[in-house]
Design a protein around this motif. Structure first.
Motif, PDB file in Angstrom:
ATOM      1  N   MET A  74       0.702  -1.606   0.400  1.00  0.00           N
ATOM      2  CA  MET A  74       0.387  -0.197  -0.038  1.00  0.00           C
ATOM      3  C   MET A  74       0.569   1.825  -0.255  1.00  0.00           C
ATOM      4  N   PRO A  75       0.344   2.376  -0.748  1.00  0.00           N
ATOM      5  CA  PRO A  75       1.386   3.884  -0.454  1.00  0.00           C
ATOM      6  C   PRO A  75       1.043   4.178   0.651  1.00  0.00           C
ATOM      7  N   ASN A  76       2.321   4.784   0.988  1.00  0.00           N
ATOM      8  CA  ASN A  76       1.971   6.346   2.062  1.00  0.00           C
ATOM      9  C   ASN A  76       2.487   7.394   2.048  1.00  0.00           C
ATOM     10  N   LYS A  77       0.955   8.058   1.861  1.00  0.00           N
ATOM     11  CA  LYS A  77       1.578   9.603   1.245  1.00  0.00           C
ATOM     12  C   LYS A  77       1.907   9.928   2.673  1.00  0.00           C
ATOM     13  N   GLN A  78       3.111  11.109   2.997  1.00  0.00           N
ATOM     14  CA  GLN A  78       3.393  11.761   4.287  1.00  0.00           C
ATOM     15  C   GLN A  78       4.221  12.770   3.758  1.00  0.00           C
ATOM     16  N   TYR A  79       3.854  14.155   4.911  1.00  0.00           N
ATOM     17  CA  TYR A  79       4.969  15.181   5.060  1.00  0.00           C
ATOM     18  C   TYR A  79       5.917  14.986   6.133  1.00  0.00           C
ATOM     19  N   ARG A  80       6.896  15.262   5.399  1.00  0.00           N
ATOM     20  CA  ARG A  80       8.519  15.119   6.216  1.00  0.00           C
ATOM     21  C   ARG A  80       8.631  16.478   6.164  1.00  0.00           C
ATOM     22  N   LEU A  81       9.580  17.178   7.759  1.00  0.00           N
ATOM     23  CA  LEU A  81       9.714  17.859   7.977  1.00  0.00           C
ATOM     24  C   LEU A  81      11.399  18.296   6.884  1.00  0.00           C
ATOM     25  N   ALA A  82      11.677  18.985   6.363  1.00  0.00           N
ATOM     26  CA  ALA A  82      12.835  19.641   4.930  1.00  0.00           C
ATOM     27  C   ALA A  82      13.387  20.792   5.612  1.00  0.00           C
ATOM     28  N   ALA A  83      13.123  21.320   6.623  1.00  0.00           N
ATOM     29  CA  ALA A  83      14.342  21.896   7.260  1.00  0.00           C
ATOM     30  C   ALA A  83      13.446  23.023   8.220  1.00  0.00           C
ATOM     31  N   PRO A 136       6.352  28.736   8.268  1.00  0.00           N
ATOM     32  CA  PRO A 136       6.257  27.302   7.185  1.00  0.00           C
ATOM     33  C   PRO A 136       6.405  28.154   6.445  1.00  0.00           C
ATOM     34  N   LYS A 137       7.265  27.590   5.208  1.00  0.00           N
ATOM     35  CA  LYS A 137       6.469  27.592   3.862  1.00  0.00           C
ATOM     36  C   LYS A 137       7.052  26.553   3.171  1.00  0.00           C
ATOM     37  N   ASP A 138       6.752  26.351   1.985  1.00  0.00           N
ATOM     38  CA  ASP A 138       6.831  24.841   1.410  1.00  0.00           C
ATOM     39  C   ASP A 138       8.106  24.443   1.255  1.00  0.00           C
ATOM     40  N   SER A 139       9.106  25.390   0.820  1.00  0.00           N
ATOM     41  CA  SER A 139      10.440  24.529   1.073  1.00  0.00           C
ATOM     42  C   SER A 139      10.955  23.730   2.804  1.00  0.00           C
ATOM     43  N   ASP A 140      10.267  24.212   3.447  1.00  0.00           N
ATOM     44  CA  ASP A 140       9.951  23.333   4.440  1.00  0.00           C
ATOM     45  C   ASP A 140       9.399  21.865   5.429  1.00  0.00           C
ATOM     46  N   TRP A 141       9.148  21.371   3.450  1.00  0.00           N
ATOM     47  CA  TRP A 141       8.944  20.434   3.911  1.00  0.00           C
ATOM     48  C   TRP A 141       8.455  19.408   2.588  1.00  0.00           C
ATOM     49  N   GLU A 142       8.487  18.230   2.544  1.00  0.00           N
ATOM     50  CA  GLU A 142       9.296  17.008   1.980  1.00  0.00           C
ATOM     51  C   GLU A 142       7.826  16.078   2.133  1.00  0.00           C
ATOM     52  N   PHE A 143       7.176  16.269   0.466  1.00  0.00           N
ATOM     53  CA  PHE A 143       5.673  15.486   0.093  1.00  0.00           C
ATOM     54  C   PHE A 143       6.501  14.120  -0.043  1.00  0.00           C
ATOM     55  N   VAL A 144       6.295  12.598   0.011  1.00  0.00           N
ATOM     56  CA  VAL A 144       6.861  11.575  -0.466  1.00  0.00           C
ATOM     57  C   VAL A 144       5.934  10.479   0.361  1.00  0.00           C
ATOM     58  N   THR A 145       5.079   9.832  -1.106  1.00  0.00           N
ATOM     59  CA  THR A 145       4.887   8.459  -1.025  1.00  0.00           C
ATOM     60  C   THR A 145       5.819   6.858  -0.973  1.00  0.00           C
ATOM     61  N   GLU A 146       5.020   6.127   0.022  1.00  0.00           N
ATOM     62  CA  GLU A 146       6.170   5.243  -0.093  1.00  0.00           C
ATOM     63  C   GLU A 146       5.026   4.128   0.581  1.00  0.00           C
ATOM     64  N   PRO A 147       5.787   2.986   0.275  1.00  0.00           N
ATOM     65  CA  PRO A 147       5.008   1.835   0.567  1.00  0.00           C
ATOM     66  C   PRO A 147       5.375   1.378   2.404  1.00  0.00           C
ATOM     67  N   VAL A 148       3.795   1.265   2.623  1.00  0.00           N
ATOM     68  CA  VAL A 148       4.092   0.702   4.096  1.00  0.00           C
ATOM     69  C   VAL A 148       4.426  -0.962   4.061  1.00  0.00           C
ATOM     70  N   ARG A 149       5.603  -0.906   5.592  1.00  0.00           N
ATOM     71  CA  ARG A 149       6.080  -1.660   5.481  1.00  0.00           C
ATOM     72  C   ARG A 149       5.374  -2.710   6.094  1.00  0.00           C
ATOM     73  N   ASP A 150       5.870  -4.139   6.190  1.00  0.00           N
ATOM     74  CA  ASP A 150       5.401  -4.807   7.232  1.00  0.00           C
ATOM     75  C   ASP A 150       5.410  -4.721   7.989  1.00  0.00           C
ATOM     76  N   ILE A 151       4.063  -4.975   9.062  1.00  0.00           N
ATOM     77  CA  ILE A 151       4.466  -4.411  10.866  1.00  0.00           C
ATOM     78  C   ILE A 151       5.214  -5.879  11.467  1.00  0.00           C
ATOM     79  N   GLY A 152       6.076  -5.152  12.226  1.00  0.00           N
ATOM     80  CA  GLY A 152       6.768  -6.710  12.877  1.00  0.00           C
ATOM     81  C   GLY A 152       5.911  -6.945  14.486  1.00  0.00           C
ATOM     82  N   GLU A 153       6.715  -7.735  15.578  1.00  0.00           N
ATOM     83  CA  GLU A 153       6.469  -8.041  16.916  1.00  0.00           C
ATOM     84  C   GLU A 153       5.595  -7.330  17.607  1.00  0.00           C
TER      85      GLU A 153
END
Length: 334
Positions: free
Chosen positions: A1-10, A16-33
């Motif tokens: 599953m793809p996971n859209k998320q906002y990360r702090l870039a600066a 806060p301005k747009d360049s302070d953020w990074e918009f990322v889409t990455e797959p959801v990893r399998d959960i552990g114990e």
């Protein structure tokens, strides 16, 4: 599953301005114990988030560069390797600005969707509600007959502070920005009065509702409004420092109180607090807040904005005063 998320870039300087953020889409990893996978439906947008972006000592560690932006969330458990949680459970937790969150369960709390709308667990039954509850009752030690002055009175915390003051038999006087917000605070929430700080006659308009002085001042904004309140304290008044949204995006040193000597003159006290200090008593607060809400004594107002992609612009509404009530980001449509 793809996971859209906002990360702090600066680290932001000022707003806060747009360049302070990074918009990322990455797959959801399998959960552990022992882990839990949560589908996030709503995220809480709060003034405190601005402080979490700064690299400095505070009551909570800052969000690190490259990390998902911290935020309170509510959602549904869709997979679990933790015996305390099962698929279909609804939970609240600090899972951040993303569509899916993985947790060990230590920061998750089960919520009851039959008791209230799940988004209310980010507002009146969540951190804002608990902040108002413990801040006014424990720190402010409100009592019947007090005059309680609340800044940010139409906001997520301030709107609840005034209502709780009324429930406890105190007078509630709000400060808010604009005639529409002031009308809502009085007509809908039942405050005794509300004064528009944007009005040219603001100081004059305060005189009548505060003619007997201030017994409790619940401060959400800091700056000039704090000084105005300090000048109007009664003997043994309590000043509750909850926030200072007027100062969060300063590029110059924070403005401190100039009228603090009135604390000495009036034998008053000023105390800051963080709601996390009351974590062991959250269940107590939620129970009473929910009862008041069910009885119609306590009203919640949610300002809902949709689309995780729109997070940076929606967050700024907190600092322009555009939000009306608890600002909540609807993370997904499904």
């Amino acid at each position: 599953m793809p996971n859209k998320q906002y990360r702090l870039a600066a680290r932001p300087v000022g707003l806060p301005k747009d360049s302070d953020w990074e918009f990322v889409t990455e797959p959801v990893r399998d959960i552990g114990e022992g882990e839990v996978l949560v589908k996030i439906y709503y995220a809480s947008l709060d003034p405190a988030m601005r402080g979490w972006m700064n690299d400095g000592k505070s009551y909570i560690p800052p969000v690190q560069i490259g990390e998902v932006m911290r935020a309170g969330t509510v959602g549904e458990v869709i997979a679990s390797n933790n015996p305390d949680f099962g698929a279909g459970d609804f939970v609240s937790g600090t899972l951040g600005i993303q569509q899916y969150g993985i947790s060990t369960g230590r920061d998750l709390t089960k919520i009851d969707p039959d008791l209230s709308l799940i988004e209310n667990y980010l507002g009146g039954l969540g951190m804002p509600g608990l902040t108002a509850y413990f801040g006014l009752l424990d720190v402010g030690a409100v009592k019947e007959g007090d005059t309680v002055l609340v800044s940010g009175a139409a906001g997520a915390v301030g709107s609840l502070v005034g209502q709780i003051a009324r429930i406890k038999g105190a007078r509630a006087v709000g400060i808010a920005g604009g005639s529409a917000k002031c009308a809502y605070v009085v007509d809908d929430l039942g405050f005794d009065a509300c004064v528009d700080y944007k009005s040219e006659t603001f100081l004059k308009d305060l005189k009548e509702p505060l003619k007997t002085g201030v017994d409790v001042y619940f401060d959400n904004v800091g700056g000039e409004i704090l000084d105005i309140a300090l000048a109007r304290l009664n003997r043994h008044a309590r000043v509750v420092i909850c926030g200072a949204i007027s100062q969060y995006n300063n590029t110059k040193p924070v403005r401190g109180p100039q009228n603090y000597m009135n604390l000495l003159v009036q034998h008053a006290r000023m105390e800051g607090f963080v709601v996390f200090d009351y974590a062991k008593r959250y269940a107590e607060g939620v129970k009473e807040l929910a009862e008041w809400h069910a009885e119609g004594k306590l009203k919640f107002k949610t300002h809902m904005e949709a689309g995780i992609e729109n997070f940076p612009a929606i967050l700024l509404k907190l600092f322009s005063g555009e939000n009306f009530g608890k600002l909540v980001l609807k993370v997904r449509e499904d």
